[in-house]
Write a protein that holds these residues in place. Structure first.
Motif, PDB file in Angstrom:
ATOM      1  N   LYS A 157      48.026 -26.440  39.600  1.00 50.40           N
ATOM      2  CA  LYS A 157      48.287 -27.843  40.000  1.00 50.40           C
ATOM      3  C   LYS A 157      47.760 -28.836  38.984  1.00 50.40           C
ATOM      4  N   MET A 205      45.016 -31.986  52.133  1.00 48.10           N
ATOM      5  CA  MET A 205      45.454 -31.110  51.045  1.00 48.10           C
ATOM      6  C   MET A 205      44.298 -30.323  50.425  1.00 48.10           C
ATOM      7  N   ASN A 206      43.100 -30.481  50.955  1.00 44.49           N
ATOM      8  CA  ASN A 206      41.977 -29.748  50.370  1.00 44.49           C
ATOM      9  C   ASN A 206      41.152 -29.085  51.465  1.00 44.49           C
ATOM     10  N   GLY A 207      41.139 -27.755  51.435  1.00 40.50           N
ATOM     11  CA  GLY A 207      40.481 -26.977  52.476  1.00 40.50           C
ATOM     12  C   GLY A 207      38.970 -27.153  52.454  1.00 40.50           C
ATOM     13  N   THR A 208      38.397 -27.269  51.259  1.00 41.87           N
ATOM     14  CA  THR A 208      36.936 -27.406  51.162  1.00 41.87           C
ATOM     15  C   THR A 208      36.499 -28.692  51.866  1.00 41.87           C
ATOM     16  N   ASP A 219      36.897 -30.784  44.263  1.00 43.10           N
ATOM     17  CA  ASP A 219      37.260 -30.837  45.676  1.00 43.10           C
ATOM     18  C   ASP A 219      36.725 -32.103  46.328  1.00 43.10           C
ATOM     19  N   ASP A 257      41.275 -32.578  43.226  1.00 41.27           N
ATOM     20  CA  ASP A 257      42.225 -31.516  43.589  1.00 41.27           C
ATOM     21  C   ASP A 257      43.315 -32.093  44.516  1.00 41.27           C
ATOM     22  N   LYS A 268      47.542 -32.496  43.916  1.00 42.58           N
ATOM     23  CA  LYS A 268      48.583 -32.070  44.866  1.00 42.58           C
ATOM     24  C   LYS A 268      49.439 -33.257  45.307  1.00 42.58           C
ATOM     25  N   GLY A 327      45.757 -23.267  52.585  1.00 44.52           N
ATOM     26  CA  GLY A 327      46.076 -23.876  51.302  1.00 44.52           C
ATOM     27  C   GLY A 327      45.438 -23.198  50.118  1.00 44.52           C
ATOM     28  N   ALA A 328      44.670 -22.156  50.352  1.00 46.95           N
ATOM     29  CA  ALA A 328      43.982 -21.496  49.240  1.00 46.95           C
ATOM     30  C   ALA A 328      43.684 -20.059  49.637  1.00 46.95           C
TER      31      ALA A 328
HETATM   32  N1  HSE Z   1      39.795 -25.796  46.183  1.00 46.02           N
HETATM   33  C1  HSE Z   1      40.992 -26.052  46.909  1.00 46.02           C
HETATM   34  C2  HSE Z   1      40.674 -26.264  48.367  1.00 46.02           C
HETATM   35  C3  HSE Z   1      41.995 -24.944  46.803  1.00 46.02           C
HETATM   36  O1  HSE Z   1      39.511 -26.233  48.770  1.00 46.02           O
HETATM   37  O2  HSE Z   1      41.604 -26.507  49.126  1.00 46.02           O
HETATM   38  C4  HSE Z   1      42.684 -24.939  45.488  1.00 46.02           C
HETATM   39  O3  HSE Z   1      43.428 -26.091  45.320  1.00 46.02           O
END
Ligand code: HSE
Length: 438
Positions: free
Chosen positions: A106, A159-162, A197, A202, A206, A301-302
Motif C-alpha cells: 500500500k 482501515m487499521n486493525g492496530t 499505524d 497506514d 489505504k 485487514g491484516a
Molecule cells: N498494520 C496494519 C493494521 C495492517 O494494523 O491494520 C497492514 O496495513
C-alpha cells in the motif's frame, strides 16, 4: 497435460509464507475454479536461513531476484517485500520483462501508484493489489467492479486493525492509550515501531488508494488531512460513552460537488452506527453508492492468512485473463486511463461536521457563558453540555457537543477560547459523524 501457471515470489516473510501455504493447501479447489494449477516456481528472499514453517514443495529458493525476473516461464511475480525501494524497482523490472504483478504494498501504491500503473499500461501487463487495502476484504474489487455503476457518494472506513484494537480496549476496559499499545506490542498485534499505524499513515495509504479508485483521481498522500490516535485521552473515551458514542479512527471520503472531502481522524460515532460494532483488530469499509445505497464490507485487514487470501485471488484473476488472452479486462484504476484527473480536495477549513469539545476551565461563575459566547460569535451552535466534579482548585472538564459547524469557525473560536485566563489547557476537539447531534 495439466496446465500450470508458474509464479515467482519476492519476499518470503509472513504474508509470503501465507501465500505458499494457501497455494499448497487449496490448489485443488483453485484448479477447479481456474482450470489450471498454481505453482510457485521460485522464491527470492534475502534471508535464506530463517525457518518459515511452511512446505515450499518443489520451489527453488534463492537470494537473487533476477532468478525470477529472468525466468521466461514465470508469468506472474508476487511482490511481498514491502516498503518503497527496492520493491518499486522489482515491480518495474518485472513489468519490463512482460510479467504480471501482484502486490500487497500500500505504501508503494499510495506513493508511486501513478508511475507504476502507467508502466503497467505501457508494458500491457496487469497488476493486482487487492491485498493492499483491507487484507482479505474485497475492497478493490468492490469499487472497480461491483459498484462500477454508481457515483460513490461516500466512503467511511476503519482501515487499521492496530488502532481499532487499541481503541476497542481503551473503550471496553477503560485503559489508557500507552498501556494498551504496550500490550498490543507484547502480543505482536502492533509493530515494534507503531508510528505508521497510530499516526494514521497506514490508514492514509489505504484511503489514498480507495479514493483514487472511487473517483478516478490522482491523489497526493500529503494532501489528505490526518490525525492519529496517540493523543487520545481516556477521559474523552469515557465522555464519548456517556454521550452515546464510540471513538474510531475513521478514514472519510465524501463527494462534495466537484470536490472531495478526505480526512482521517479519531471520530465519535453513535452506538447504533454500523461501524460502531466493528471492534478488536477488524476493519470495515462502508460505501454509499447513489444507486446501491449503503454497502458494508467487514473482515480481517491484516495477517498471514487473510492477506494471502487477497494475494492469491488476484493471481487467479490475472490467470483467468491470461487464459482468455486478454491482458486486462478491468482498468487498473477503475476508470479509463484518459479519464483520470488530479484530485480537487475540499479545504479542511470548509469541512462541516459536528464537534465534541473538552475545555479545561476553572469552575467559576460566568465561565460557561464566556465560552458559549465565543462559540456563538463564530456561528457555532451548542447541542449539549456536561460539566462534572467541582474542584477546589484547578480546572474541571467542561464538555460540549455542537450542531453542524464549519471547521474554520471552530478553529478560530478555539484559538480565542484557549487564550482566556479561565482556560488552563488546550481544548480537546473530536469530530462527530454518523447522524445529527441531538
Ligand atoms: N498494520 C496494519 C493494521 C495492517 O494494523 O491494520 C497492514 O496495513
Amino acid at each position: 497435460m495439466k496446465k500450470r501457471i508458474k509464479l515467482g515470489l519476492i519476499g518470503f516473510g509472513t504474508v509470503g509464507s501465507g501465500v505458499v501455504d494457501l497455494i499448497r493447501k487449496n490448489n485443488l479447489v483453485i484448479e477447479k475454479r481456474l482450470g489450471a494449477s498454481l505453482e510457485i516456481k521460485t522464491i527470492a528472499d534475502k534471508d535464506l536461513i530463517r525457518p518459515r514453517n511452511v512446505s515450499t514443495a518443489e520451489a527453488t529458493i534463492t537470494d537473487s531476484v533476477s532468478d525470477i525476473l529472468n525466468d521466461p516461464e514465470i508469468s506472474i511475480v508476487i511482490e511481498l517485500v514491502g516498503g518503497l525501494l527496492p520493491a518499486k524497482n522489482f515491480i518495474i523490472d518485472a513489468m519490463e520483462k512482460k510479467k504480471h504483478v501482484v502486490t500487497a504494498n500500500k505504501a508503494l501504491l499510495a506513493t508511486y501508484g501513478n508511475e507504476i500503473f502507467e508502466k503497467a499500461d505501457e508494458e500491457k501487463v496487469n497488476i493486482g493489489f487487492e491485498a493492499s487495502v483491507g487484507g482479505a476484504i474485497p475492497v478493490i474489487k468492490t469499487i472497480k467492479e461491483s459498484l462500477a455503476a454508481n457515483n460513490i457518494v461516500s466512503v467511511f472506513g476503519i482501515m487499521n486493525g492496530t488502532c481499532n484494537y487499541i481503541l476497542t480496549r481503551m473503550t471496553d476496559e477503560n485503559l489508557p492509550f500507552e498501556e494498551v499499545l504496550k500490550e498490543a506490542q507484547r502480543l505482536g498485534f502492533a509493530e515494534a515501531d507503531p508510528t505508521y499505524d497510530i499516526d494514521g499513515i497506514d490508514t492514509a495509504h489505504k484511503l489514498a488508494i480507495t479514493l483514487a479508485l472511487s473517483y478516478g483521481k490522482r491523489v497526493r498522500l500529503e494532501d489528505i488531512y490526518r490525525e492519529g490516535i496517540s493523543n487520545l485521552d481516556r477521559q474523552d473515551v469515557e465522555f464519548a460513552s456517556q454521550l452515546g458514542y464510540r471513538i474510531k479512527l475513521l478514514a472519510i471520503a465524501i463527494q462534495r460537488g466537484e470536490e472531495i472531502e478526505a480526512r482521517i481522524h479519531p471520530t465519535m460515532i453513535p452506538f447504533n452506527h454500523l461501524l460502531s460494532s466493528v471492534n478488536g483488530n477488524y476493519n470495515a469499509f462502508h460505501f454509499e453508492g447513489d444507486h446501491s445505497g449503503s454497502v458494508l464490507l467487514h473482515g480481517q485487514g491484516a495477517g498471514m492468512k487473510p492477506t494471502a487470501s487477497a494475494v492469491v485471488s488476484d493471481i487467479i484473476d490475472i490467470a483467468r485473463d491470461m487464459e482468455k488472452k486478454v491482458w486486462r479486462r478491468v482498468p487498473l484504476r477503475a476508470f479509463k486511463k484518459d479519464q483520470i484527473q488530479d484530485i480537487k480536495l475540499l479545504s479542511m477549513d470548509d469541512v462541516r461536521t459536528n464537534y465534541y469539545f473538552r475545555f479545561s476551565a476553572f469552575d467559576r461563575p460566568g465561565v460557561l457563558s464566556k465560552i458559549s459566547g465565543i462559540l456563538g460569535s463564530h456561528s457555532i451552535s451548542i447541542a449539549s453540555v456536561i460539566q462534572k466534579g467541582r474542584k477546589d482548585e484547578g480546572a474541571v472538564p467542561v464538555v460540549m457537543t455542537t450542531h453542524e459547524s464549519r471547521e474554520r469557525d471552530v478553529r478560530e473560536a478555539l484559538e480565542e477560547i484557549d487564550k482566556l485566563d479561565i482556560v488552563l489547557d488546550k481544548t480537546v476537539l473530536i469530530r462527530i459523524e454518523g447522524g445529527q447531534v441531538q
